[in-house]
Design a protein around this motif. Structure first.
Motif, PDB file in Angstrom:
ATOM      1  N   ALA A  91      -5.609   2.113  13.403  1.00  0.00           N
ATOM      2  CA  ALA A  91      -5.614   1.484  14.727  1.00  0.00           C
ATOM      3  C   ALA A  91      -6.731   2.070  15.572  1.00  0.00           C
ATOM      4  N   LYS A  92      -7.078   1.334  16.626  1.00  0.00           N
ATOM      5  CA  LYS A  92      -8.079   1.811  17.588  1.00  0.00           C
ATOM      6  C   LYS A  92      -7.448   1.814  18.970  1.00  0.00           C
ATOM      7  N   LEU A  93      -7.645   2.894  19.706  1.00  0.00           N
ATOM      8  CA  LEU A  93      -7.153   2.987  21.070  1.00  0.00           C
ATOM      9  C   LEU A  93      -8.016   2.103  21.965  1.00  0.00           C
ATOM     10  N   CYS A  94      -7.381   1.277  22.800  1.00  0.00           N
ATOM     11  CA  CYS A  94      -8.124   0.424  23.724  1.00  0.00           C
ATOM     12  C   CYS A  94      -8.693   1.260  24.861  1.00  0.00           C
ATOM     13  N   ASP A  95      -9.845   0.857  25.341  1.00  0.00           N
ATOM     14  CA  ASP A  95     -10.437   1.541  26.492  1.00  0.00           C
ATOM     15  C   ASP A  95      -9.567   1.354  27.732  1.00  0.00           C
ATOM     16  N   TYR A  96      -9.052   0.153  27.924  1.00  0.00           N
ATOM     17  CA  TYR A  96      -8.227  -0.150  29.095  1.00  0.00           C
ATOM     18  C   TYR A  96      -6.778   0.226  28.805  1.00  0.00           C
ATOM     19  N   GLN A  97      -6.228   1.108  29.602  1.00  0.00           N
ATOM     20  CA  GLN A  97      -4.847   1.579  29.464  1.00  0.00           C
ATOM     21  C   GLN A  97      -4.144   1.406  30.808  1.00  0.00           C
ATOM     22  N   PRO A  98      -3.351   0.320  30.996  1.00  0.00           N
ATOM     23  CA  PRO A  98      -2.755   0.070  32.303  1.00  0.00           C
ATOM     24  C   PRO A  98      -1.670   1.067  32.726  1.00  0.00           C
ATOM     25  N   ALA A  99      -0.975   1.691  31.793  1.00  0.00           N
ATOM     26  CA  ALA A  99       0.106   2.630  32.140  1.00  0.00           C
ATOM     27  C   ALA A  99       0.205   3.715  31.066  1.00  0.00           C
ATOM     28  N   PRO A 100      -0.819   4.547  30.899  1.00  0.00           N
ATOM     29  CA  PRO A 100      -0.877   5.481  29.766  1.00  0.00           C
ATOM     30  C   PRO A 100       0.220   6.537  29.731  1.00  0.00           C
ATOM     31  N   ALA A 101       0.881   6.813  30.830  1.00  0.00           N
ATOM     32  CA  ALA A 101       1.971   7.788  30.819  1.00  0.00           C
ATOM     33  C   ALA A 101       3.237   7.210  30.192  1.00  0.00           C
ATOM     34  N   LYS A 102       3.346   5.877  30.156  1.00  0.00           N
ATOM     35  CA  LYS A 102       4.539   5.213  29.618  1.00  0.00           C
ATOM     36  C   LYS A 102       4.260   4.403  28.361  1.00  0.00           C
ATOM     37  N   CYS A 103       3.015   3.974  28.197  1.00  0.00           N
ATOM     38  CA  CYS A 103       2.701   3.016  27.136  1.00  0.00           C
ATOM     39  C   CYS A 103       1.227   3.131  26.778  1.00  0.00           C
ATOM     40  N   ARG A 104       0.913   3.090  25.484  1.00  0.00           N
ATOM     41  CA  ARG A 104      -0.477   3.135  25.019  1.00  0.00           C
ATOM     42  C   ARG A 104      -0.800   1.829  24.301  1.00  0.00           C
ATOM     43  N   VAL A 105      -1.910   1.244  24.650  1.00  0.00           N
ATOM     44  CA  VAL A 105      -2.346  -0.004  24.032  1.00  0.00           C
ATOM     45  C   VAL A 105      -3.360   0.319  22.943  1.00  0.00           C
ATOM     46  N   LEU A 106      -3.092  -0.180  21.737  1.00  0.00           N
ATOM     47  CA  LEU A 106      -3.986   0.003  20.596  1.00  0.00           C
ATOM     48  C   LEU A 106      -4.263  -1.354  19.967  1.00  0.00           C
ATOM     49  N   LEU A 107      -5.247  -1.388  19.078  1.00  0.00           N
ATOM     50  CA  LEU A 107      -5.547  -2.585  18.296  1.00  0.00           C
ATOM     51  C   LEU A 107      -5.275  -2.286  16.833  1.00  0.00           C
ATOM     52  N   ASP A 108      -4.564  -3.195  16.149  1.00  0.00           N
ATOM     53  CA  ASP A 108      -4.344  -3.015  14.713  1.00  0.00           C
ATOM     54  C   ASP A 108      -5.655  -3.306  13.977  1.00  0.00           C
ATOM     55  N   PRO A 109      -5.726  -3.112  12.667  1.00  0.00           N
ATOM     56  CA  PRO A 109      -6.987  -3.322  11.950  1.00  0.00           C
ATOM     57  C   PRO A 109      -7.572  -4.734  12.058  1.00  0.00           C
ATOM     58  N   ALA A 110      -6.753  -5.728  12.405  1.00  0.00           N
ATOM     59  CA  ALA A 110      -7.266  -7.092  12.583  1.00  0.00           C
ATOM     60  C   ALA A 110      -7.594  -7.387  14.041  1.00  0.00           C
ATOM     61  N   GLY A 111      -7.401  -6.407  14.931  1.00  0.00           N
ATOM     62  CA  GLY A 111      -7.739  -6.578  16.334  1.00  0.00           C
ATOM     63  C   GLY A 111      -6.618  -7.018  17.239  1.00  0.00           C
ATOM     64  N   HIS A 112      -5.381  -7.153  16.720  1.00  0.00           N
ATOM     65  CA  HIS A 112      -4.250  -7.544  17.565  1.00  0.00           C
ATOM     66  C   HIS A 112      -3.816  -6.361  18.429  1.00  0.00           C
ATOM     67  N   PRO A 113      -3.682  -6.551  19.739  1.00  0.00           N
ATOM     68  CA  PRO A 113      -3.185  -5.464  20.564  1.00  0.00           C
ATOM     69  C   PRO A 113      -1.691  -5.245  20.322  1.00  0.00           C
ATOM     70  N   PHE A 114      -1.292  -3.987  20.362  1.00  0.00           N
ATOM     71  CA  PHE A 114       0.125  -3.632  20.329  1.00  0.00           C
ATOM     72  C   PHE A 114       0.297  -2.388  21.185  1.00  0.00           C
ATOM     73  N   CYS A 115       1.532  -2.160  21.623  1.00  0.00           N
ATOM     74  CA  CYS A 115       1.788  -1.026  22.499  1.00  0.00           C
ATOM     75  C   CYS A 115       2.763  -0.061  21.854  1.00  0.00           C
ATOM     76  N   LEU A 116       2.498   1.210  22.064  1.00  0.00           N
ATOM     77  CA  LEU A 116       3.444   2.274  21.747  1.00  0.00           C
ATOM     78  C   LEU A 116       4.050   2.662  23.086  1.00  0.00           C
ATOM     79  N   CYS A 117       5.365   2.541  23.217  1.00  0.00           N
ATOM     80  CA  CYS A 117       6.007   2.700  24.524  1.00  0.00           C
ATOM     81  C   CYS A 117       7.161   3.701  24.450  1.00  0.00           C
ATOM     82  N   LEU A 118       7.274   4.485  25.511  1.00  0.00           N
ATOM     83  CA  LEU A 118       8.464   5.315  25.661  1.00  0.00           C
ATOM     84  C   LEU A 118       9.623   4.412  26.017  1.00  0.00           C
ATOM     85  N   PRO A 119      10.831   4.750  25.558  1.00  0.00           N
ATOM     86  CA  PRO A 119      11.987   3.934  25.933  1.00  0.00           C
ATOM     87  C   PRO A 119      12.206   4.013  27.451  1.00  0.00           C
ATOM     88  N   PRO A 120      12.730   2.960  28.045  1.00  0.00           N
ATOM     89  CA  PRO A 120      12.985   3.003  29.489  1.00  0.00           C
ATOM     90  C   PRO A 120      14.018   4.078  29.820  1.00  0.00           C
TER      91      PRO A 120
END
Length: 122
Positions: A91-120
């Motif tokens: 995966a690749k970490l996206c440059d734009y991170q709207p809420a990095p303390a709660k959620c990280r936006v990455l791109l899978d190998p095909a370029g689809h964004p996905f988020c790693l998120c802490l549970p609420p």
């Protein structure tokens, strides 16, 4: 009462083997079916399939000139550890991170964004 349940998610790509192996490793699944056109990953309650699409164009998130096509949010206990493992797997970490303390936006190998998120928190 529900008449169906979610059985599979299919994502477009140009290399189904690479994408399916990434998701299998990240989510702890196993490759269940593999052809030149698609590769399916068996997960505990779902099948994730990567399918080859002619002239596939990856999403251009966050500008959306090419839509993101799919967006998965994955619950994790430790953002830094999950991010490091996802990057190690391709995966690749996206440059734009709207809420990095709660959620990280990455791109899978095909370029689809996905988020790693802490549970609420309650």
């Amino acid at each position: 009462m529900a008449v169906a349940h979610l059985g599979s998610i299919t994502v477009d790509c140009n290399d189904p083997a690479v994408l399916a192996n990434f998701w299998a490793e990240l989510l702890g699944g196993v490759i269940a079916t593999s052809t030149d056109k698609f590769v399916s990953v068996k997960l505990p309650h779902l099948v994730l399939t990567a399918i080859r699409i002619p002239n596939y164009q990856p999403p251009s998130w966050p500008d959306e000139s090419t839509p993101k096509q799919i967006h998965l949010d994955l619950a994790v206990a430790d953002l830094d550890a999950a991010q490091a493992e996802a990057v190690r797997l391709g995966a690749k970490l996206c440059d734009y991170q709207p809420a990095p303390a709660k959620c990280r936006v990455l791109l899978d190998p095909a370029g689809h964004p996905f988020c790693l998120c802490l549970p609420p928190t309650p």
